[in-house]
Scaffold this motif. Structure first.
Motif, mmCIF file in Angstrom:
data_model
loop_
_atom_site.group_PDB
_atom_site.id
_atom_site.type_symbol
_atom_site.label_atom_id
_atom_site.label_comp_id
_atom_site.label_asym_id
_atom_site.label_seq_id
_atom_site.Cartn_x
_atom_site.Cartn_y
_atom_site.Cartn_z
ATOM 1 N N GLY A 131 0.799 -1.232 0.000
ATOM 2 C CA GLY A 131 0.000 0.000 0.000
ATOM 3 C C GLY A 131 0.826 1.274 0.000
ATOM 4 O O GLY A 131 0.342 2.310 0.458
ATOM 5 N N SER A 132 2.045 1.219 -0.499
ATOM 6 C CA SER A 132 2.896 2.410 -0.584
ATOM 7 C C SER A 132 3.588 2.428 -1.931
ATOM 8 O O SER A 132 4.073 1.389 -2.397
ATOM 9 N N LEU A 133 3.651 3.608 -2.538
ATOM 10 C CA LEU A 133 4.348 3.752 -3.829
ATOM 11 C C LEU A 133 5.744 4.334 -3.639
ATOM 12 O O LEU A 133 6.494 4.506 -4.604
ATOM 13 N N ARG A 134 6.106 4.650 -2.397
ATOM 14 C CA ARG A 134 7.371 5.324 -2.111
ATOM 15 C C ARG A 134 8.554 4.414 -2.469
ATOM 16 O O ARG A 134 8.569 3.231 -2.113
ATOM 17 N N ALA A 135 9.554 5.006 -3.136
ATOM 18 C CA ALA A 135 10.687 4.196 -3.600
ATOM 19 C C ALA A 135 11.336 3.414 -2.456
ATOM 20 O O ALA A 135 11.613 2.232 -2.582
ATOM 21 N N GLY A 136 11.550 4.079 -1.322
ATOM 22 C CA GLY A 136 12.237 3.397 -0.219
ATOM 23 C C GLY A 136 11.278 2.793 0.797
ATOM 24 O O GLY A 136 11.658 2.572 1.946
ATOM 25 N N SER A 137 10.060 2.540 0.393
ATOM 26 C CA SER A 137 8.990 2.105 1.307
ATOM 27 C C SER A 137 9.425 1.019 2.293
ATOM 28 O O SER A 137 9.909 -0.045 1.908
ATOM 29 N N PHE A 138 9.186 1.304 3.583
ATOM 30 C CA PHE A 138 9.453 0.297 4.614
ATOM 31 C C PHE A 138 8.549 -0.922 4.400
ATOM 32 O O PHE A 138 8.949 -2.064 4.642
ATOM 33 N N ASN A 139 7.325 -0.662 3.967
ATOM 34 C CA ASN A 139 6.386 -1.769 3.779
ATOM 35 C C ASN A 139 6.797 -2.656 2.610
ATOM 36 O O ASN A 139 6.632 -3.871 2.667
ATOM 37 N N ARG A 140 7.325 -2.046 1.556
ATOM 38 C CA ARG A 140 7.825 -2.858 0.442
ATOM 39 C C ARG A 140 9.034 -3.675 0.901
ATOM 40 O O ARG A 140 9.186 -4.843 0.534
ATOM 41 N N THR A 185 0.718 -2.996 4.232
ATOM 42 C CA THR A 185 0.369 -1.591 4.031
ATOM 43 C C THR A 185 0.781 -0.673 5.169
ATOM 44 O O THR A 185 0.706 -1.047 6.344
ATOM 45 N N PRO A 186 1.183 0.555 4.813
ATOM 46 C CA PRO A 186 1.365 1.579 5.844
ATOM 47 C C PRO A 186 0.016 2.082 6.332
ATOM 48 O O PRO A 186 -1.042 1.695 5.805
ATOM 49 N N GLU A 187 0.096 2.933 7.343
ATOM 50 C CA GLU A 187 -1.101 3.632 7.842
ATOM 51 C C GLU A 187 -0.953 5.099 7.468
ATOM 52 O O GLU A 187 0.090 5.701 7.717
ATOM 53 N N TYR A 188 -1.969 5.645 6.811
ATOM 54 C CA TYR A 188 -2.012 7.072 6.496
ATOM 55 C C TYR A 188 -3.192 7.675 7.250
ATOM 56 O O TYR A 188 -4.344 7.304 7.000
ATOM 57 N N ASN A 189 -2.917 8.591 8.147
ATOM 58 C CA ASN A 189 -3.986 9.288 8.858
ATOM 59 C C ASN A 189 -5.014 8.324 9.449
ATOM 60 O O ASN A 189 -6.212 8.460 9.283
ATOM 61 N N ARG A 190 -4.441 7.299 10.102
ATOM 62 C CA ARG A 190 -5.229 6.303 10.829
ATOM 63 C C ARG A 190 -6.117 5.446 9.947
ATOM 64 O O ARG A 190 -7.107 4.870 10.397
ATOM 65 N N SER A 191 -5.753 5.335 8.659
ATOM 66 C CA SER A 191 -6.499 4.466 7.757
ATOM 67 C C SER A 191 -5.527 3.896 6.721
ATOM 68 O O SER A 191 -4.317 4.091 6.833
ATOM 69 N N THR A 210 3.792 -2.005 8.515
ATOM 70 C CA THR A 210 4.730 -1.438 9.474
ATOM 71 C C THR A 210 4.754 0.078 9.408
ATOM 72 O O THR A 210 4.500 0.671 8.358
ATOM 73 N N SER A 211 4.978 0.691 10.563
ATOM 74 C CA SER A 211 5.285 2.129 10.618
ATOM 75 C C SER A 211 6.130 2.360 11.874
ATOM 76 O O SER A 211 6.292 1.456 12.691
ATOM 77 N N GLN A 212 6.648 3.581 11.999
ATOM 78 C CA GLN A 212 7.570 3.842 13.112
ATOM 79 C C GLN A 212 6.855 3.980 14.452
ATOM 80 O O GLN A 212 7.463 3.873 15.499
ATOM 81 N N GLY A 213 5.539 4.242 14.413
ATOM 82 C CA GLY A 213 4.799 4.474 15.658
ATOM 83 C C GLY A 213 4.629 3.197 16.475
ATOM 84 O O GLY A 213 4.661 2.097 15.927
ATOM 85 N N LYS A 214 4.423 3.365 17.794
ATOM 86 C CA LYS A 214 4.250 2.182 18.666
ATOM 87 C C LYS A 214 2.994 1.400 18.301
ATOM 88 O O LYS A 214 2.948 0.189 18.405
ATOM 89 N N ALA A 215 1.942 2.125 17.892
ATOM 90 C CA ALA A 215 0.704 1.431 17.504
ATOM 91 C C ALA A 215 0.812 0.881 16.084
ATOM 92 O O ALA A 215 -0.106 0.217 15.600
ATOM 93 N N ALA A 216 1.936 1.172 15.443
ATOM 94 C CA ALA A 216 2.213 0.701 14.075
ATOM 95 C C ALA A 216 1.008 0.943 13.172
ATOM 96 O O ALA A 216 0.465 2.036 13.161
ATOM 97 N N THR A 217 0.575 -0.093 12.448
ATOM 98 C CA THR A 217 -0.492 0.126 11.460
ATOM 99 C C THR A 217 -1.824 -0.473 11.920
ATOM 100 O O THR A 217 -2.662 -0.851 11.097
#
Ligand code: FNR
Length: 183
Positions: free
Chosen positions: A10-19, A76-82, A113-120
């Protein structure tokens, strides 16, 4: 039995952590022997119902990939809690025209995955709502809320020893669910 799994990141970012996480998941020991194919959701235009009669080529490609797969792995990452819009866009494309959804009946796994403690956690919950409507049997347990850190993966992109056992167990449960639904 070797399984065919479509992987949707769920991320298009080149360096995506989720990828990166997805790449590590498909290299886990339990994944060996199964075939994982990454969907190109970045090629999809914004969904427009006017195009249902003649879906854009990337939408047709997504539907062909998923239809020919035994299960779908969402990372998938989480964007704005979704979930990110690009992921919802892909789900919408694959679900149409009405009655031709590629998702129906396909077993799914949800992780991210995300950097936050609650992650995704909240993105996963929103995604689960949509997958339930799309009639995708989805792995309930174990849940996997992966907090990203630079030390999660080795330099070669594999999961480090401390997390590998848990993630291998998660992947094993997902593959068992897929196998249970495969004729
Ligand atoms: C974020 N991020 C984020 N993280 C989180 O844990 N919860 C959230 O609700 C959000 N919201 C959010 C919105 C938007 C628009 C962006 C761009 C980012 C941070 C996010 O986890 C981080 O950017 C990750 O690196 C995204 O995943 P990828 O692209 O690295 O896979």
């Amino acid at each position: 039995m070797p399984l065919k799994i479509a992987v949707v990141v769920g991320s298009l970012r080149a360096g995506s952590f989720n990828r990166q996480l997805a790449g590590a998941l498909v290299r886990l020991p339990v994944a060996s022997g199964h075939a994982f194919t990454f969907a190109d959701i970045g090629a999809l235009p914004l969904y427009n119902q006017d195009d249902d009669a003649d879906q854009p080529q990337p939408a047709k490609a997504l539907k062909t990939l998923v239809s020919g797969s035994d299960g779908v792995l969402f990372v998938t990452p989480e964007y704005n809690r979704s979930m990110p819009g690009v992921l919802k866009n892909a789900l919408d494309h694959g679900s149409r025209p009405y009655g031709t959804s590629c998702w129906a009946g396909k077993p799914a796994g949800v992780i991210g995955t995300s950097q936050g403690k609650a992650a995704t956690a909240l993105a996963q919950q929103h995604l689960r709502n949509v997958l339930a409507y799309l009639d995708m049997p989805t792995l309930g347990q174990p849940e996997a809320f992966v907090q990203w850190s630079d030390g999660l993966l080795t330099g070669e992109g594999a999961v480090v020893e401390g997390s590998a056992k848990f993630l291998n167990g998660w992947m094993e449960a997902f593959l068992k669910l897929v196998e249970a639904h495969s004729g």
